[in-house]
Scaffold this active site. Structure first.
Site, short mmCIF file in Angstrom:
data_model
loop_
_atom_site.label_atom_id
_atom_site.label_comp_id
_atom_site.label_asym_id
_atom_site.label_seq_id
_atom_site.Cartn_x
_atom_site.Cartn_y
_atom_site.Cartn_z
N LYS A 1 2.94 -2.00 -8.54
CA LYS A 1 2.32 -3.01 -7.68
C LYS A 1 1.01 -2.46 -7.12
O LYS A 1 0.87 -1.24 -6.91
CB LYS A 1 3.27 -3.46 -6.56
CG LYS A 1 3.40 -2.49 -5.41
CD LYS A 1 3.89 -3.20 -4.14
CE LYS A 1 3.68 -2.28 -2.95
NZ LYS A 1 3.48 -2.88 -1.68
N LYS B 1 8.03 6.28 -1.75
CA LYS B 1 7.06 7.09 -1.00
C LYS B 1 7.49 8.54 -0.87
O LYS B 1 7.02 9.26 0.00
CB LYS B 1 6.78 6.43 0.36
CG LYS B 1 6.06 5.11 0.17
CD LYS B 1 5.44 4.54 1.39
CE LYS B 1 4.61 3.30 1.01
NZ LYS B 1 4.06 2.57 2.12
N LYS C 1 -2.25 0.08 -1.33
CA LYS C 1 -3.29 0.89 -0.68
C LYS C 1 -3.07 2.37 -0.95
O LYS C 1 -4.00 3.15 -0.92
CB LYS C 1 -3.26 0.65 0.82
CG LYS C 1 -3.83 -0.68 1.22
CD LYS C 1 -3.77 -0.85 2.74
CE LYS C 1 -3.12 -2.14 3.13
NZ LYS C 1 -2.18 -2.04 4.23
P1 ADP Z 1 0.35 -1.69 0.88
O1 ADP Z 1 1.66 -1.70 0.12
O2 ADP Z 1 -0.80 -1.92 0.01
O3 ADP Z 1 0.20 -0.49 1.78
P2 ADP Z 1 1.18 -3.19 3.21
O4 ADP Z 1 2.44 -2.43 3.13
O5 ADP Z 1 0.34 -2.98 4.42
O6 ADP Z 1 0.36 -2.91 1.87
O7 ADP Z 1 1.48 -4.73 3.02
C1 ADP Z 1 0.93 -5.80 3.75
C2 ADP Z 1 1.42 -7.11 3.18
O8 ADP Z 1 0.92 -7.29 1.85
C3 ADP Z 1 2.94 -7.23 3.06
O9 ADP Z 1 3.33 -8.55 3.36
C4 ADP Z 1 3.22 -6.92 1.62
O10 ADP Z 1 4.39 -7.54 1.16
C5 ADP Z 1 2.00 -7.53 0.95
N1 ADP Z 1 1.69 -6.84 -0.30
C6 ADP Z 1 1.41 -5.52 -0.44
N2 ADP Z 1 1.15 -5.23 -1.73
C7 ADP Z 1 1.26 -6.40 -2.41
C8 ADP Z 1 1.10 -6.76 -3.78
N3 ADP Z 1 0.74 -5.87 -4.69
N4 ADP Z 1 1.30 -8.04 -4.14
C9 ADP Z 1 1.64 -8.98 -3.22
N5 ADP Z 1 1.81 -8.70 -1.91
C10 ADP Z 1 1.62 -7.45 -1.50
#
Ligand code: ADP
Ligand code: TRP
Length: 351
Positions: free
Chosen positions: A219, A118, A222
């Site tokens: 990956k 980030k 968001k």
């Molecule tokens: P992001 O990375 O999209 O901002 P968050 O950090 O809010 O999402 O993650 C919320 C949950 O979703 C966490 O448990 C995280 O491990 C899971 N998660 C986020 N991205 C992925 C992904 N691409 N594949 C599987 N799990 C994910």
């Protein structure tokens, strides 16, 4: 340390944008399964404090909090079975974070992949070794824009978990490093002060990492909406995104080591349809990508139809959502305050 009647489980998601299929398959779907299995005392929360670490519009935060709460409920989380709460309504999280900060080495935080991804590369310009250990001096010129919250993010996450004596934490595998730090901090605190905290373990789904639709080396996240399939996307948007999703060279619907894009699509398809990847490959043998993508669009639209409708209804009932979060937060506060008091007493704080 108190003895729990049944093991406790805690997890949170940031209200920082719409939920994507990676969040769903890597985390939320599992939350619902675990709640229904009934083997855990479950707490799920909206991690609004964590979401302040990235650029945000304060006018939209409330909407994002409601949207994620509606996602939780539409997916099947039930306030009668699980405690659903808002992180910022439980001040113990921030308070314990501060206490844990004082036993967290800066070096550990600067090595966190999420922090580096980030943009917070904390490069050290000089290293000073003293009798007490090594002190890394960060280069201030490179880091002036990085907020301290992004750096400290894993310590707040450790507080989120340790406050509830959670034995397991269902998350995607991108969070493993943070979980490892949580375990380290629990051990360190217990050794240094008193046996207060339980060491948690991560719990993964069969699909702990969904990759981006536009780039299978990243990956789905968001913070890169262009590669996301959102769980409340309308059928037209789903169709467009699946059509545009990158595929590998060749035309056969058959995964393999050199087919990262197809492997990703196959995993999503398999997970939502309940068929194994082998079965899907057999079904589409000799039929090509276009047929596969058409069927995949149908599977996704159908799978999330109920979810979309329920969420739309819930978004029109902000008072229901507020009540659920307030009641859940009051319940969580009781547990959290008890643990916080134990931790304070172990550190010799208070009168
Ligand atoms: P992001 O990375 O999209 O901002 P968050 O950090 O809010 O999402 O993650 C919320 C949950 O979703 C966490 O448990 C995280 O491990 C899971 N998660 C986020 N991205 C992925 C992904 N691409 N594949 C599987 N799990 C994910
Ligand atoms: N860091 C998690 C993520 O980015 C969200 C989160 C915050 C969390 N606190 C937590 C997950 C505590 C599990 C437990 O996905």
């Amino acid at each position: 340390m108190e003895k729990l009647r049944i093991p406790r489980l805690v997890s949170g998601i940031q209200p920082s944008g719409r939920l994507h299929i990676g969040n769903y398959l890597g985390a939320l779907k599992n939350f619902v399964n675990l709640q229904e299995e009934g083997g855990y005392d479950c707490l799920f929360f909206v991690a609004d404090l964590h979401s302040l670490t990235e650029d945000f519009d304060p006018q939209k935060k409330r909407e994002q909090i409601f949207s994620l709460t509606a996602d939780f409920l539409a997916a099947g989380l039930d306030p009668k079975k699980s405690t659903i709460f808002l992180q910022s309504l439980v001040p113990a999280h921030s308070e314990l974070m501060w206490m844990l900060n004082t036993i967290t080495p800066m070096g550990e935080l600067s090595r966190m992949t999420q922090f580096k991804d980030k943009g917070g590369v904390l490069r050290m310009v000089s290293t000073y070794t003293a009798k007490e250990g090594t002190l890394n001096i960060p280069d201030e010129r490179q880091n002036s824009e990085t907020n301290v919250g992004l750096f400290d993010y894993p310590v707040l996450m450790a507080a989120d978990i340790l406050l509830y004596s959670a034995g397991v934490v269902p998350v995607g595998n991108d969070q493993d490093q943070h979980l490892e730090l949580t375990r380290t901090l629990a051990r360190k605190f217990n050794r240094k002060f008193d046996e207060v905290f339980v060491e948690p373990k991560p719990l993964h789904t069969p699909l702990p990492r969904v990759m981006s639709l536009d780039d299978p080396s990243k990956k789905m996240s968001k913070s890169r909406p262009e590669g996301c399939l959102f769980v409340d996307d309308e059928p037209e948007a789903i169709e467009k995104k699946i059509k545009r999703a990158v595929t590998d060279s060749g035309s056969e619907v058959k995964g393999g080591q050199d087919k990262p894009a197809l492997n990703n699509l196959l995993s999503i398809y398999s997970n939502l349809s309940g068929k194994s990847i082998k079965e899907v490959e057999v079904e589409f043998s000799g039929r090509g990508y276009a047929d596969f993508k058409k069927s995949m669009t149908e599977v996704i639209c159908e799978y999330f139809e109920n979810f979309r409708n329920t969420k739309a209804k819930l978004m029109n009932k902000p008072s229901t959502l507020t009540k659920i979060l307030e009641e859940g937060s009051a319940k969580a506060s009781k547990l959290a305050n008890k643990k916080l008091a134990e931790a304070k007493s172990a550190m010799g704080l208070g009168l």
